[in-house]
Design an enzyme around this catalytic site. Sequence first.
Site, mmCIF file in Angstrom:
data_model
loop_
_atom_site.group_PDB
_atom_site.id
_atom_site.type_symbol
_atom_site.label_atom_id
_atom_site.label_comp_id
_atom_site.label_asym_id
_atom_site.label_seq_id
_atom_site.Cartn_x
_atom_site.Cartn_y
_atom_site.Cartn_z
ATOM 1 N N CYS A 111 -11.597 -2.634 2.226
ATOM 2 C CA CYS A 111 -12.608 -3.782 2.688
ATOM 3 C C CYS A 111 -12.111 -4.849 3.805
ATOM 4 O O CYS A 111 -11.327 -4.039 4.579
ATOM 5 C CB CYS A 111 -12.464 -4.797 1.190
ATOM 6 S SG CYS A 111 -10.946 -5.556 0.990
ATOM 7 N N HIS B 4 7.570 7.236 -1.992
ATOM 8 C CA HIS B 4 8.436 6.462 -2.923
ATOM 9 C C HIS B 4 7.550 5.903 -4.079
ATOM 10 O O HIS B 4 8.380 5.664 -5.143
ATOM 11 C CB HIS B 4 9.060 5.514 -2.020
ATOM 12 C CG HIS B 4 10.132 5.845 -1.194
ATOM 13 N ND1 HIS B 4 10.814 4.867 -0.303
ATOM 14 C CD2 HIS B 4 10.383 7.103 -0.660
ATOM 15 C CE1 HIS B 4 11.619 5.544 0.651
ATOM 16 N NE2 HIS B 4 11.359 7.002 0.311
#
Length: 142
Positions: free
Chosen positions: A65, A98
């Site tokens: 977006c 991570h």
Amino acid sequence: MKIVIGGDHAGFSYKQALVAHLQTQGHSVQDLGPFSDASVDYPDFAHPVAKAVSAQEADLGILICGSGNGVAITANKHADIRAALCWNTELAALARQHNDANVLCLPARFVSLEAAQAMVDTFLQTAFEGGRHANRVGKICP
């Protein structure tokens, strides 16, 4: 890899280009819209992408977006989704390594198409490291 992609009117042209980019790499891409640059509401497209990833109908999701924030906030309402807003390849890699992110959110108004493509490639090619990170990810939705 099976990828599901969506966004809003601000991300439409990037979405179209990313679909083509992914298909040339041999990925299976499900485009959930929008299908024009006419104004739309991003949750109408972010929720279906998040649901498809959550239901394991796709390996990973991509949402685009204007700022990337709206689609990220929406996707992260789904318990099994870890949507990461990224603006460079280092963040895209860390989101996977991570955080085991499964939806990449891109800010079309703030990054070039080339940068978006590089982030997508990095996101798809980077694996979750597990280890100490698995414990942390496990605490996101206890």
